[in-house]
Design an enzyme around this catalytic site. Structure first.
Site, mmCIF file in Angstrom:
data_model
loop_
_atom_site.group_PDB
_atom_site.id
_atom_site.type_symbol
_atom_site.label_atom_id
_atom_site.label_comp_id
_atom_site.label_asym_id
_atom_site.label_seq_id
_atom_site.Cartn_x
_atom_site.Cartn_y
_atom_site.Cartn_z
ATOM 1 N N ARG A 167 0.815 -1.210 0.000
ATOM 2 C CA ARG A 167 0.000 0.000 0.000
ATOM 3 C C ARG A 167 0.853 1.267 0.000
ATOM 4 N NH1 ARG A 167 -4.453 -1.541 4.290
ATOM 5 N NH2 ARG A 167 -2.672 -2.769 4.882
ATOM 6 N N LYS A 202 1.901 -19.767 5.541
ATOM 7 C CA LYS A 202 1.077 -20.110 6.687
ATOM 8 C C LYS A 202 0.712 -18.847 7.457
ATOM 9 C CE LYS A 202 2.796 -21.614 10.641
ATOM 10 N NZ LYS A 202 3.529 -20.904 11.709
ATOM 11 N N HIS A 258 8.182 -23.479 5.736
ATOM 12 C CA HIS A 258 9.617 -23.237 5.549
ATOM 13 C C HIS A 258 10.479 -24.353 6.144
ATOM 14 C CE1 HIS A 258 9.520 -21.502 9.609
ATOM 15 N NE2 HIS A 258 10.838 -21.590 9.617
ATOM 16 N N LYS A 271 14.509 -26.520 4.917
ATOM 17 C CA LYS A 271 15.752 -26.595 5.710
ATOM 18 C C LYS A 271 16.651 -27.698 5.155
ATOM 19 C CE LYS A 271 13.776 -24.675 9.929
ATOM 20 N NZ LYS A 271 14.507 -23.481 10.298
ATOM 21 N N GLU A 316 12.517 -23.515 21.100
ATOM 22 C CA GLU A 316 12.894 -22.132 20.781
ATOM 23 C C GLU A 316 13.194 -21.367 22.067
ATOM 24 O OE1 GLU A 316 10.747 -20.400 17.182
ATOM 25 O OE2 GLU A 316 9.163 -21.416 18.261
ATOM 26 N N ASP A 373 0.324 -23.324 15.540
ATOM 27 C CA ASP A 373 1.468 -22.575 15.005
ATOM 28 C C ASP A 373 2.609 -23.502 14.578
ATOM 29 O OD1 ASP A 373 2.904 -20.081 14.502
ATOM 30 O OD2 ASP A 373 4.143 -20.615 16.222
ATOM 31 N N HIS A 416 4.806 -27.604 10.900
ATOM 32 C CA HIS A 416 6.232 -27.950 10.907
ATOM 33 C C HIS A 416 6.505 -29.349 11.481
ATOM 34 C CE1 HIS A 416 6.544 -23.867 9.791
ATOM 35 N NE2 HIS A 416 6.650 -23.329 10.975
ATOM 36 N N LYS A 466 8.113 -22.484 23.285
ATOM 37 C CA LYS A 466 8.795 -21.190 23.250
ATOM 38 C C LYS A 466 9.390 -20.900 24.629
ATOM 39 C CE LYS A 466 6.429 -19.182 19.392
ATOM 40 N NZ LYS A 466 7.489 -19.360 18.408
HETATM 41 C C1 BG6 Z 1 7.032 -20.052 12.377
HETATM 42 C C2 BG6 Z 1 6.204 -19.873 13.618
HETATM 43 O O1 BG6 Z 1 6.299 -20.714 11.387
HETATM 44 O O2 BG6 Z 1 8.204 -20.806 12.693
HETATM 45 C C3 BG6 Z 1 7.010 -19.204 14.706
HETATM 46 O O3 BG6 Z 1 5.045 -19.108 13.327
HETATM 47 C C4 BG6 Z 1 8.308 -19.935 14.944
HETATM 48 O O4 BG6 Z 1 6.249 -19.105 15.908
HETATM 49 C C5 BG6 Z 1 9.054 -20.188 13.642
HETATM 50 O O5 BG6 Z 1 9.102 -19.150 15.817
HETATM 51 C C6 BG6 Z 1 10.244 -21.104 13.862
HETATM 52 O O6 BG6 Z 1 11.028 -21.166 12.702
HETATM 53 P P1 BG6 Z 1 12.604 -21.443 12.765
HETATM 54 O O7 BG6 Z 1 13.000 -21.593 11.334
HETATM 55 O O8 BG6 Z 1 13.217 -20.277 13.453
HETATM 56 O O9 BG6 Z 1 12.753 -22.707 13.557
#
Ligand code: BG6
Length: 487
Positions: free
Chosen positions: A51, A150, A180, A184, A218, A237, A242, A333
């Site tokens: 935008r 996502k 993603h 990896k 994390e 999430d 993942h 987390k």
């Molecule tokens: C994302 C989540 O898809 O993946 C996040 O929404 C998370 O909450 C992240 O922190 C983790 O990705 P990576 O590559 O840092 O392990």
């Protein structure tokens, strides 16, 4: 070992949401690194759209700043940076109105490159409108690709709606749903390890494997994403996407070929073979304040939140290969360390001829480390070196990629870079198919509904720790234990 780089065809990539966080952090610096690596051709065009009322120059300046912040080493390559900035264009487009679409059509049709892709780095509520306008205005052709991020839905119903909306304007082979984790390096190595070596396949089953642990730990909290996260939690999430993908690649049968639909068919079969999870086999946790670290409730600005920031669960796959082998999934987390790994723990030998040697269960394990320090470690039992009787000890046969492939710069592309290049190449192997996503939601939904129905409250754990006690108990009650969360 220098990675062999095969340049992709010249492309036009339109990024919707080009001023957003993902574009600044990942997409644009990632493309720049692919240009430096010689994979992105300098006559490609990247058309940013958002935008903001920027022009090409303002966009180039923004991107240059983003690269400086998120890719500082590469930023110093002034010659390549200038080359990259020349590939950038910008058009303000109102995705819900008519402004900008004619201009975008004109720009993209002028000097068009052979591959055309659209990256929707925007909220899912905008997918339908953008897809519709792209096709109506003739900007998208039948060969164009559309990339979406996502969260792909909040549950089965919303994921199904999104699929229907996208398929109104694009065919499945044009739709690239990003997870993603599939980009990896080690995740792909898992497939190479399993299917390019004859050694592992005979033991990759219930006869030889005691259990599997998949951990994604994390140290970060919810980092200002409370609005989204508090509505999602770790299950939506991380687990639905993942961890589910990691589980699928670990458990799937060998596909006939390493091709998109063959691989995705096999992953889908795993998801469909998952048993419903017993409430006793799930532990939900939420971090509480510890020292300087604040609590989840503070971070989410919701004092009554019952959202889980940690989950541990025991999952069963009912199929010929895996019946009876528990797969333990764990993610959270604000834990002790950032560490993601898949650990396959093998059964003990059927009979010990070393009655005096104390050796714990699960001495043989294969650990595939996703991050940090990507690599593969096989733990073996050997004789402890030295005199004085035969004692056993466990040793890691370690293959850190960085060490094993030492000697020349190793160009490991970041997950986004790899996935972006796959979009341009038209390779969907590392993207989720619509039916896969829906199957994953179909498994997850009843679990979440059961918590909601029961008014379940997550168990508190200390920020900076290893998760709630219940998670340890999940293992201990079966005489197993988690691998430590450490780097
Ligand atoms: C994302 C989540 O898809 O993946 C996040 O929404 C998370 O909450 C992240 O922190 C983790 O990705 P990576 O590559 O840092 O392990």
């Amino acid at each position: 070992m220098v990675a062999r780089i095969i340049p992709v065809d010249p492309f036009d990539l339109v990024i919707f949401g080009a001023s957003g966080d993902l574009a600044r952090r990942k997409i644009l610096p990632g493309l720049f690194r692919r240009l430096i690596a010689g994979q992105m051709p300098p006559n490609a065009r990247i058309i940013g759209s958002a935008r903001s009322k920027w022009d090409d120059d303002a966009f180039r300046k923004e991107v240059s700043n983003a690269i400086k912040e998120f890719s500082p080493k590469e930023y110093k390559n002034t010659e390549k940076l200038n080359e990259f900035l020349k590939t950038l264009h910008y058009l303000p487009v109102d995705v819900l109105g008519d402004t900008g679409w004619k201009e975008l059509a004109a720009l993209i049709k002028k000097d068009a490159n052979p591959v055309r892709a659209f990256y929707l780095s925007v909220g899912p509520s905008l997918f339908d409108d953008i897809a519709e306008r792209l096709t109506k205005s003739g900007i998208a052709t039948k060969d164009s690709r559309i990339v979406v991020e996502k969260p792909f839905g909040h549950d089965l119903e919303t994921a199904h709606q999104l699929n229907e909306q996208l398929r109104r304007n694009f065919k499945e082979h044009q739709i690239y749903r990003i997870d993603h984790y599939l980009g990896k390096e080690t995740v792909q190595n898992l497939m190479a390890l399993r299917f390019a070596n004859a050694l592992l396949e005979p033991v990759w089953n219930a006869q030889h494997v005691d259990h599997v642990q998949i951990s994604v730990s994390e140290t970060i909290g919810i980092e200002g994403r409370g609005g989204y996260y508090d509505n999602s939690g770790a299950m939506r999430d991380m687990v639905q996407n993942h961890l589910m993908q990691l589980l699928c690649l670990t458990a799937m049968e060998p596909p006939a070929r390493f091709e998109a639909n063959d691989v995705r068919d096999e992953k889908l079969k795993v998801i469909r073979s998952l048993d419903p999870v017993e409430p006793d086999d799930i532990v939900r946790g939420q971090y509480r304040a510890n020292g300087k670290a604040g609590s989840y409730k503070d971070d989410a600005e919701n004092p009554d939140s019952r959202t889980e920031s940690f989950i541990a669960m025991k999952v069963h796959i009912s199929n010929w290969r895996w019946t009876g082998v528990p797969f333990y999934l764990r993610t959270g987390k604000k834990l002790r360390a950032r560490m993601s790994e898949i650990a396959v723990i093998f059964k003990d030998p059927p009979h010990s001829i070393f009655p005096n040697a104390e050796i714990r269960h699960g001495g043989n394990s294969l650990v595939i480390r996703l991050q940090p320090d990507e690599g593969i470690t096989m733990h073996m039992i050997i004789k402890e070196p030295g005199q004085g009787g035969l004692r056993l000890t466990e040793v890691p046969l370690d293959m850190s990629f960085a060490d094993a492939l030492k000697g020349a710069p190793l160009d490991i592309a970041d997950a986004y870079e790899r996935l972006l290049m796959d979009v341009i190449r038209g390779d969907q192997t590392l993207f989720m198919r619509g039916d896969e996503v829906e199957a994953a939601w179909a498994w997850v939904d009843p679990i979440i509904e059961a918590w909601q129905h029961a008014g379940d409250t997550p168990e508190p754990y200390d920020a900076g720790g290893s998760g709630p006690d219940g998670s340890l108990a999940l293992m201990h009650r079966e005489d197993r234990r988690w691998r430590p969360i450490e780097v």
